[in-house]
Design a protein around this motif. Structure first.
Motif, mmCIF file in Angstrom:
data_model
loop_
_atom_site.group_PDB
_atom_site.id
_atom_site.type_symbol
_atom_site.label_atom_id
_atom_site.label_comp_id
_atom_site.label_asym_id
_atom_site.label_seq_id
_atom_site.Cartn_x
_atom_site.Cartn_y
_atom_site.Cartn_z
ATOM 1 N N ILE A 56 0.847 -1.197 0.000
ATOM 2 C CA ILE A 56 0.000 0.000 0.000
ATOM 3 C C ILE A 56 0.881 1.245 0.000
ATOM 4 O O ILE A 56 1.841 1.341 0.764
ATOM 5 N N ALA A 57 0.568 2.161 -0.895
ATOM 6 C CA ALA A 57 1.284 3.433 -0.990
ATOM 7 C C ALA A 57 0.369 4.544 -0.471
ATOM 8 O O ALA A 57 -0.800 4.620 -0.876
ATOM 9 N N VAL A 58 0.899 5.373 0.411
ATOM 10 C CA VAL A 58 0.102 6.417 1.060
ATOM 11 C C VAL A 58 0.762 7.781 0.846
ATOM 12 O O VAL A 58 1.948 7.944 1.132
ATOM 13 N N PRO B 281 2.626 2.452 11.447
ATOM 14 C CA PRO B 281 1.717 1.656 12.289
ATOM 15 C C PRO B 281 0.240 1.923 11.984
ATOM 16 O O PRO B 281 -0.582 1.004 12.025
ATOM 17 N N ALA B 282 -0.103 3.183 11.679
ATOM 18 C CA ALA B 282 -1.499 3.503 11.359
ATOM 19 C C ALA B 282 -1.945 2.809 10.079
ATOM 20 O O ALA B 282 -3.092 2.342 9.980
ATOM 21 N N ILE B 283 -1.057 2.726 9.083
ATOM 22 C CA ILE B 283 -1.379 2.022 7.836
ATOM 23 C C ILE B 283 -1.675 0.557 8.123
ATOM 24 O O ILE B 283 -2.668 -0.003 7.635
ATOM 25 N N ALA B 284 -0.822 -0.078 8.899
ATOM 26 C CA ALA B 284 -1.006 -1.494 9.220
ATOM 27 C C ALA B 284 -2.314 -1.727 9.975
ATOM 28 O O ALA B 284 -3.069 -2.661 9.666
ATOM 29 N N LYS C 150 -9.044 4.146 3.519
ATOM 30 C CA LYS C 150 -8.721 5.577 3.496
ATOM 31 C C LYS C 150 -9.428 6.308 4.618
ATOM 32 O O LYS C 150 -8.843 7.182 5.283
ATOM 33 N N GLU C 151 -10.700 5.975 4.854
ATOM 34 C CA GLU C 151 -11.453 6.639 5.917
ATOM 35 C C GLU C 151 -10.849 6.349 7.286
ATOM 36 O O GLU C 151 -10.662 7.260 8.104
ATOM 37 N N VAL C 152 -10.549 5.074 7.550
ATOM 38 C CA VAL C 152 -9.990 4.698 8.854
ATOM 39 C C VAL C 152 -8.612 5.317 9.052
ATOM 40 O O VAL C 152 -8.286 5.844 10.125
ATOM 41 N N ASP D 94 -3.751 12.349 1.932
ATOM 42 C CA ASP D 94 -4.125 12.805 0.590
ATOM 43 C C ASP D 94 -4.737 11.691 -0.243
ATOM 44 O O ASP D 94 -5.837 11.832 -0.769
ATOM 45 N N GLU D 95 -4.037 10.579 -0.376
ATOM 46 C CA GLU D 95 -4.532 9.485 -1.216
ATOM 47 C C GLU D 95 -3.821 8.197 -0.838
ATOM 48 O O GLU D 95 -2.713 8.218 -0.292
ATOM 49 N N ILE D 96 -4.492 7.076 -1.121
ATOM 50 C CA ILE D 96 -3.856 5.779 -0.931
ATOM 51 C C ILE D 96 -3.994 4.969 -2.208
ATOM 52 O O ILE D 96 -4.899 5.197 -3.006
ATOM 53 N N ASN D 97 -3.110 4.020 -2.387
ATOM 54 C CA ASN D 97 -3.151 3.130 -3.545
ATOM 55 C C ASN D 97 -2.821 1.719 -3.071
ATOM 56 O O ASN D 97 -1.684 1.434 -2.691
ATOM 57 N N ILE D 98 -3.839 0.868 -3.079
ATOM 58 C CA ILE D 98 -3.645 -0.524 -2.670
ATOM 59 C C ILE D 98 -3.377 -1.352 -3.908
ATOM 60 O O ILE D 98 -4.205 -1.419 -4.816
#
Length: 277
Positions: free
Chosen positions: A101-103, A130-133, A160-162, A175-179
């Motif tokens: 995942i890219a954030v 840690p928040a991403i995980a 993205k919301e969480v 801003d954006e995420i890409n899974i």
């Protein structure tokens, strides 16, 4: 001789001392002047520390005055930054899910002083990763492995919301995420492939059955139409119609006759009937 030299050099000592003092004063003045100003580069904000304490004021881009030796300015980048991590989680049906995942995120420019006070410079490893995980694990646990693939857009929106909620608590704006694609175990991949093949075969069988059913209905309809046509024709047959068909047949035979009598002797003329009136 030595005493005369000492007497001659002694008048120079006050001059040298004054020169040294002047140089020191100039150097101190230059140092103070240099320490009195700071420049905040583009894409950054300045966190002001006064004797080690974080101040409420955040410095914008440009030239700013600061109290020399009392205040220190820490630059914090507020441009968009990218964090990319590989994560492993579990689906609702307990399948192991691996993904990358890219954030993209940036710091809240008006609150970089609070972030520095709470976390410091290492907010990426302490907060963002840690928040991403946590966000990814919390969301993937709500879906089965198949749903993670078929509802990927929905999953991405929930992550993205969480994640945005978790980061905002530390003045970090998402801003954006890409899974990227979800990856499962080899056993699960084979099971999915086998299921897809079975579904395709079942669909083909269903279509074949529907085709056969339609063809059968078409044949029944055609046979019913033919039977109805024969029934109608039978109802329309009358003695007058039979006589008319005989006359038409004789006229057709006369039209085709070449004027020669048949070679076979005996019998009557095959197609001419003469009636005496």
């Amino acid at each position: 001789m030595d005493e005369k030299n000492v007497i001659k050099l002694s008048p120079l000592r006050p001059v040298v001392g004054k020169a040294i003092i002047t140089i020191i004063v100039i150097a101190l003045a230059a140092l103070i002047a240099f320490q009195s100003f700071t420049i905040i580069s583009a894409g950054h904000r300045g966190v002001v520390l006064q004797l080690g304490a974080v101040q409420p004021k955040v410095l914008d881009e440009g030239l700013h005055f600061k109290i020399p030796f009392i205040q220190t300015v820490i630059p914090m980048e507020v441009r968009v930054q990218k964090s990319e991590t590989s994560q492993t989680s579990a689906s609702r049906d307990l399948q192991t899910v691996s993904t990358t995942i890219a954030v993209n995120h940036h710091l809240d420019a008006n609150n970089v002083n609070k972030l520095y006070q709470q976390v410091g410079f290492e907010y990426g490893s302490r907060i963002v990763d840690p928040a991403i995980a946590e966000a990814l694990k919390a969301v993937t646990a709500q879906y089965t492995a198949e749903e993670l693939v078929s509802k990927r857009s929905e999953v991405s929106t929930k992550v993205k919301e969480v994640l945005a909620q978790k980061l905002s608590a530390y003045h970090i704006i998402l801003d954006e995420i890409n899974i990227r694609e979800f990856m499962f175990s080899e056993e699960f991949n084979r099971a999915i492939e086998a299921k897809q093949v079975a579904e395709q075969q079942a669909l083909k069988s269903k279509l074949d059955l529907e085709r056969i059913k339609i063809e059968k209905e078409q044949e029944i309809t055609k046979a019913q139409a033919q039977a109805e046509a024969l029934r109608l024709q039978k109802q329309e047959v009358t003695p007058e119609l039979i006589q008319l068909r005989q006359i038409e047949a004789q006229l057709e035979a006369i039209r085709r006759w070449d004027g020669k009598l048949p070679n076979v002797t005996g019998g009557a003329t095959p197609f001419i009937q003469v009636e005496n009136k």
